[in-house]
Design a protein around this motif. Structure first.
Motif, PDB file in Angstrom:
ATOM      1  N   PRO A 158     -15.963 -41.781 -53.423  1.00 44.39           N
ATOM      2  CA  PRO A 158     -14.553 -41.581 -53.777  1.00 44.39           C
ATOM      3  C   PRO A 158     -14.044 -40.201 -53.380  1.00 44.39           C
ATOM      4  O   PRO A 158     -12.850 -40.031 -53.160  1.00 44.39           O
ATOM      5  N   ASP A 159     -14.945 -39.216 -53.281  1.00 44.86           N
ATOM      6  CA  ASP A 159     -14.473 -37.887 -52.896  1.00 44.86           C
ATOM      7  C   ASP A 159     -13.985 -37.845 -51.451  1.00 44.86           C
ATOM      8  O   ASP A 159     -13.254 -36.940 -51.065  1.00 44.86           O
ATOM      9  N   ASP A 160     -14.414 -38.810 -50.645  1.00 45.40           N
ATOM     10  CA  ASP A 160     -13.895 -38.872 -49.275  1.00 45.40           C
ATOM     11  C   ASP A 160     -12.483 -39.405 -49.261  1.00 45.40           C
ATOM     12  O   ASP A 160     -11.700 -39.112 -48.369  1.00 45.40           O
ATOM     13  N   GLN A 161     -12.189 -40.231 -50.242  1.00 45.25           N
ATOM     14  CA  GLN A 161     -10.930 -40.952 -50.223  1.00 45.25           C
ATOM     15  C   GLN A 161      -9.848 -40.279 -51.060  1.00 45.25           C
ATOM     16  O   GLN A 161      -8.671 -40.459 -50.798  1.00 45.25           O
ATOM     17  N   LEU A 162     -10.275 -39.521 -52.054  1.00 46.82           N
ATOM     18  CA  LEU A 162      -9.298 -38.863 -52.926  1.00 46.82           C
ATOM     19  C   LEU A 162      -9.112 -37.435 -52.460  1.00 46.82           C
ATOM     20  O   LEU A 162      -9.846 -36.556 -52.869  1.00 46.82           O
ATOM     21  N   PHE A 163      -8.148 -37.212 -51.610  1.00 47.38           N
ATOM     22  CA  PHE A 163      -8.004 -35.873 -51.052  1.00 47.38           C
ATOM     23  C   PHE A 163      -6.784 -35.140 -51.576  1.00 47.38           C
ATOM     24  O   PHE A 163      -6.565 -34.000 -51.261  1.00 47.38           O
ATOM     25  N   MET A 203      -8.074 -27.288 -49.660  1.00 49.64           N
ATOM     26  CA  MET A 203      -9.064 -26.287 -50.026  1.00 49.64           C
ATOM     27  C   MET A 203      -9.388 -26.386 -51.512  1.00 49.64           C
ATOM     28  O   MET A 203     -10.539 -26.423 -51.919  1.00 49.64           O
ATOM     29  N   ASP A 204      -8.314 -26.474 -52.307  1.00 48.35           N
ATOM     30  CA  ASP A 204      -8.514 -26.553 -53.742  1.00 48.35           C
ATOM     31  C   ASP A 204      -9.284 -27.817 -54.119  1.00 48.35           C
ATOM     32  O   ASP A 204     -10.151 -27.820 -54.973  1.00 48.35           O
ATOM     33  N   ARG A 205      -8.962 -28.918 -53.417  1.00 47.10           N
ATOM     34  CA  ARG A 205      -9.607 -30.190 -53.744  1.00 47.10           C
ATOM     35  C   ARG A 205     -11.103 -30.151 -53.423  1.00 47.10           C
ATOM     36  O   ARG A 205     -11.929 -30.652 -54.157  1.00 47.10           O
ATOM     37  N   TYR A 206     -11.450 -29.595 -52.275  1.00 43.58           N
ATOM     38  CA  TYR A 206     -12.825 -29.740 -51.810  1.00 43.58           C
ATOM     39  C   TYR A 206     -13.729 -28.557 -52.107  1.00 43.58           C
ATOM     40  O   TYR A 206     -14.947 -28.659 -51.953  1.00 43.58           O
ATOM     41  N   VAL A 207     -13.140 -27.457 -52.578  1.00 43.80           N
ATOM     42  CA  VAL A 207     -13.999 -26.326 -52.886  1.00 43.80           C
ATOM     43  C   VAL A 207     -14.946 -26.715 -54.030  1.00 43.80           C
ATOM     44  O   VAL A 207     -16.125 -26.361 -54.034  1.00 43.80           O
ATOM     45  N   ASN A 208     -14.433 -27.529 -54.962  1.00 43.25           N
ATOM     46  CA  ASN A 208     -15.293 -27.967 -56.070  1.00 43.25           C
ATOM     47  C   ASN A 208     -16.375 -28.915 -55.588  1.00 43.25           C
ATOM     48  O   ASN A 208     -17.521 -28.831 -55.998  1.00 43.25           O
ATOM     49  N   VAL A 209     -15.969 -29.837 -54.718  1.00 47.66           N
ATOM     50  CA  VAL A 209     -16.929 -30.801 -54.189  1.00 47.66           C
ATOM     51  C   VAL A 209     -18.049 -30.074 -53.441  1.00 47.66           C
ATOM     52  O   VAL A 209     -19.231 -30.366 -53.626  1.00 47.66           O
ATOM     53  N   ARG A 255     -18.194 -34.618 -43.907  1.00 52.32           N
ATOM     54  CA  ARG A 255     -17.228 -35.082 -44.908  1.00 52.32           C
ATOM     55  C   ARG A 255     -15.821 -35.068 -44.333  1.00 52.32           C
ATOM     56  O   ARG A 255     -15.039 -35.981 -44.548  1.00 52.32           O
ATOM     57  N   GLU A 256     -15.537 -34.034 -43.559  1.00 51.18           N
ATOM     58  CA  GLU A 256     -14.217 -33.934 -42.939  1.00 51.18           C
ATOM     59  C   GLU A 256     -13.940 -35.177 -42.087  1.00 51.18           C
ATOM     60  O   GLU A 256     -12.839 -35.729 -42.101  1.00 51.18           O
ATOM     61  N   GLU A 257     -14.957 -35.638 -41.363  1.00 51.65           N
ATOM     62  CA  GLU A 257     -14.764 -36.849 -40.537  1.00 51.65           C
ATOM     63  C   GLU A 257     -14.440 -38.053 -41.414  1.00 51.65           C
ATOM     64  O   GLU A 257     -13.569 -38.859 -41.088  1.00 51.65           O
ATOM     65  N   ARG A 258     -15.173 -38.168 -42.529  1.00 53.73           N
ATOM     66  CA  ARG A 258     -14.931 -39.319 -43.402  1.00 53.73           C
ATOM     67  C   ARG A 258     -13.560 -39.234 -44.061  1.00 53.73           C
ATOM     68  O   ARG A 258     -12.860 -40.233 -44.202  1.00 53.73           O
ATOM     69  N   VAL A 259     -13.182 -38.017 -44.481  1.00 48.39           N
ATOM     70  CA  VAL A 259     -11.870 -37.852 -45.105  1.00 48.39           C
ATOM     71  C   VAL A 259     -10.777 -38.211 -44.105  1.00 48.39           C
ATOM     72  O   VAL A 259      -9.807 -38.899 -44.434  1.00 48.39           O
ATOM     73  N   HIS A 260     -10.973 -37.770 -42.871  1.00 50.94           N
ATOM     74  CA  HIS A 260      -9.973 -38.078 -41.853  1.00 50.94           C
ATOM     75  C   HIS A 260      -9.878 -39.585 -41.637  1.00 50.94           C
ATOM     76  O   HIS A 260      -8.784 -40.139 -41.527  1.00 50.94           O
ATOM     77  N   MET A 316      -7.980 -41.031 -44.466  1.00 55.25           N
ATOM     78  CA  MET A 316      -6.545 -40.769 -44.350  1.00 55.25           C
ATOM     79  C   MET A 316      -5.922 -41.710 -43.321  1.00 55.25           C
ATOM     80  O   MET A 316      -4.876 -42.320 -43.565  1.00 55.25           O
ATOM     81  N   SER A 317      -6.589 -41.847 -42.172  1.00 54.51           N
ATOM     82  CA  SER A 317      -6.072 -42.738 -41.132  1.00 54.51           C
ATOM     83  C   SER A 317      -6.003 -44.167 -41.637  1.00 54.51           C
ATOM     84  O   SER A 317      -5.078 -44.912 -41.308  1.00 54.51           O
ATOM     85  N   ALA A 318      -7.004 -44.546 -42.437  1.00 48.84           N
ATOM     86  CA  ALA A 318      -7.047 -45.914 -42.944  1.00 48.84           C
ATOM     87  C   ALA A 318      -5.827 -46.226 -43.801  1.00 48.84           C
ATOM     88  O   ALA A 318      -5.451 -47.379 -43.955  1.00 48.84           O
ATOM     89  N   ARG A 319      -5.226 -45.195 -44.369  1.00 44.91           N
ATOM     90  CA  ARG A 319      -4.035 -45.449 -45.176  1.00 44.91           C
ATOM     91  C   ARG A 319      -2.788 -44.970 -44.447  1.00 44.91           C
ATOM     92  O   ARG A 319      -1.825 -44.509 -45.049  1.00 44.91           O
ATOM     93  N   GLY A 320      -2.833 -45.097 -43.141  1.00 47.63           N
ATOM     94  CA  GLY A 320      -1.608 -44.952 -42.361  1.00 47.63           C
ATOM     95  C   GLY A 320      -1.192 -43.532 -42.042  1.00 47.63           C
ATOM     96  O   GLY A 320      -0.060 -43.303 -41.640  1.00 47.63           O
TER      97      GLY A 320
END
Lengths: 270, 216
Positions: free
Chosen positions: A103-108, B146-152, B194-199, B202-206
């Motif tokens: 979920p951390d990949d999807q919740l950005f 940055m704020d979102r992923y610094v914790n992760v 992770r950046e690749e997966r996040v991207h 994001m693309s998956a949701r348009g």
């Protein structure tokens, strides 16, 4: 989906000619050992991996249809009659809702509601409408109260449900779920399965959770080494112990319990 | 969004409820004033310091926590002031020590002001204020990520450290500089993946490259 071939840039063959069709409204499980190509296949549904294939440079367009042999043919995926390619990407992504494993990949986004509204806003909805839709989707996963919270304050199960809400907000007709029950505690898992079962859309679920497959999916596709090994009714495939063991899986316990006991279990309330 | 976090963080301070834009602009104005103070204008600095002290008292921020954070920053600032003070001392006809002290005081005032600002303003409010004040959306989105992923990423680093410690059977420090740099390298690689997966997500949701948010 027909003759799907995919190589990673390092030359690893992830998919070697995968072909199958899924009818609208069907719930299909995609099972197989780690590295079988399940997640790669799901990404293909959304056209998220096309440029890598062409950069591998070893494939040429041979027209649509069956090719099925490695090194041949385009990776051809059709959703509702639309071929998945750069031209149709927007429409295809609207129709296919992809739920990622982590979920951390999807919740950005900075807050839950922003995240759920991300898809609708990208689809061109105005802000007020997107907000209403986002709240409606959060209601479906029972998380309206968390709307303004930052995602990292939520539990894993809650984050997973927010992801689902974000996907549902795009109004997909096909849901592609990557390991929806992985890492959830039993209660979270049961809740998530209930949520998934309640959705009317076509579902393709990549998973190791074979008990869930029995609950949710009528049909199962077994993938190994980037190819389809078996495709048929879930009960038949999951009861085939030698087949499953040959591909790193095992028959779910509930199929091993004698019939009468299983019936009893089914009769008693959950 | 305006009310977000007020219940959570408010200690009854009026400052918490003030429009984030006003707070941000006031804080920046304060910092500019501090920076513009000429060397040796101790009274002016004293006045600004007094104003800041009142502000800290009103904001309800814990002075001890502010002090500790300031202390953590001091080493770097001290080093830099010591380096730059030489040339300034000649021009201002002041002793080297006084110039260093002056720079330290100015820096501390500016730094403490920013700490007070982030104490009375939640991060989403601050981000929104910056966007409304005309910050480019890409920059705002970057800060939000940055704020979102610094914790992760911090959790990921913590897990890797624990895994290392679990197989570290010697006394003493478990992380040498070499080991730490390896860990940071691995973390960087994981962040890239992770950046690749996040991207992809994001693309998956348009997502098409334009940043759209509910607030602006």
């Amino acid at each position: 989906m027909s003759g799907l071939v995919y190589h990673y840039p390092d030359g690893n063959h992830a998919l070697n000619g995968v072909s199958f069709e899924i009818a609208a409204g069907e719930s299909v499980a995609l099972i197989g050992p780690n590295g079988a190509g399940k997640s790669t296949l799901l990404l293909h549904l959304n056209g998220l991996l096309p440029d890598r294939r062409s950069s591998a440079g070893s494939h040429h367009h041979h027209g649509a249809g069956w090719s099925g042999r490695k090194g041949r043919g385009p990776a051809s995926v059709w959703i509702d009659g639309l071929e998945v390619d750069a031209r149709n990407a927007v429409e295809v992504r609207r129709r296919v809702g992809l739920l990622f494993q982590d979920p951390d990949d999807q919740l950005f986004s900075a807050s839950v509601i922003e995240d759920v509204a991300f898809g609708p806003l990208n689809l061109g909805m105005d802000k007020a409408e997107a907000r209403r839709l986002a709240i409606a989707c959060l209601e479906r996963v029972d998380l309206v109260a968390a709307a303004d919270r930052p995602p990292h304050h939520l539990s894993f199960g809650e984050r997973k449900r927010v992801c689902l809400a974000g996907v549902l907000a795009c109004g997909p007709s096909v849901l592609a779920l990557d390991e929806p029950t992985a890492n959830l505690d039993p209660r979270g898992r049961r809740r998530f399965i209930q949520l998934i079962s309640g959705l009317a859309s076509t579902k393709l679920i990549a998973t190791h959770d074979l008990e869930m497959v029995l609950d949710v999916c009528s049909r199962t596709i077994l993938l190994d080494g980037g190819a389809v090994v078996a495709d048929g009714p879930s009960r038949a495939i999951l009861a085939d112990a030698p087949l499953l063991e040959a591909h790193g899986l095992e028959t779910p316990l509930s199929l091993l319990i004698p019939r009468s006991a299983a019936d009893q279990r089914a009769a008693s309330p959950d | 969004m305006e009310s977000d976090g007020v219940e959570r963080r408010s200690v009854g301070g009026l400052l918490h409820r003030l429009d984030a834009r006003v707070k941000l602009l006031a804080a920046v104005a304060f910092v500019v004033a501090v920076v513009a103070t000429p060397l040796g204008a101790w009274r002016l600095l004293g006045g600004l310091g007094l104003a800041l002290a009142v502000l800290i008292a009103v904001s309800g921020a814990s002075p001890i926590r502010l002090f500790l954070r300031w202390l953590g920053f001091l080493a770097l600032v001290g080093f830099l002031s010591a380096l730059t003070a030489g040339g300034l001392a000649d021009r201002a006809h002041m002793s080297w020590g006084l110039v260093v002290l002056n720079l330290l005081v100015k820096n501390s005032l500016a730094f403490l002001m920013m700490l007070v600002l982030v104490h009375v303003t939640t991060w989403p409010q601050l981000l929104l204020a910056m966007r409304r004040l005309g910050m480019p959306p890409v920059l705002a989105a970057t800060l939000s990520f940055m704020d979102r992923y610094v914790n992760v990423l911090r959790e990921e680093l913590e897990r890797m450290r624990s895994a290392r410690r679990a197989r570290w059977f010697r006394q003493g420090r478990d992380l040498s500089v070499g080991a730490l740099s390896t860990l940071i390298g691995v973390l960087l690689l994981r962040a890239l993946e992770r950046e690749e997966r996040v991207h992809a997500a994001m693309s998956a949701r348009g997502w098409d490259g334009t940043i759209r948010t509910l607030e602006d």
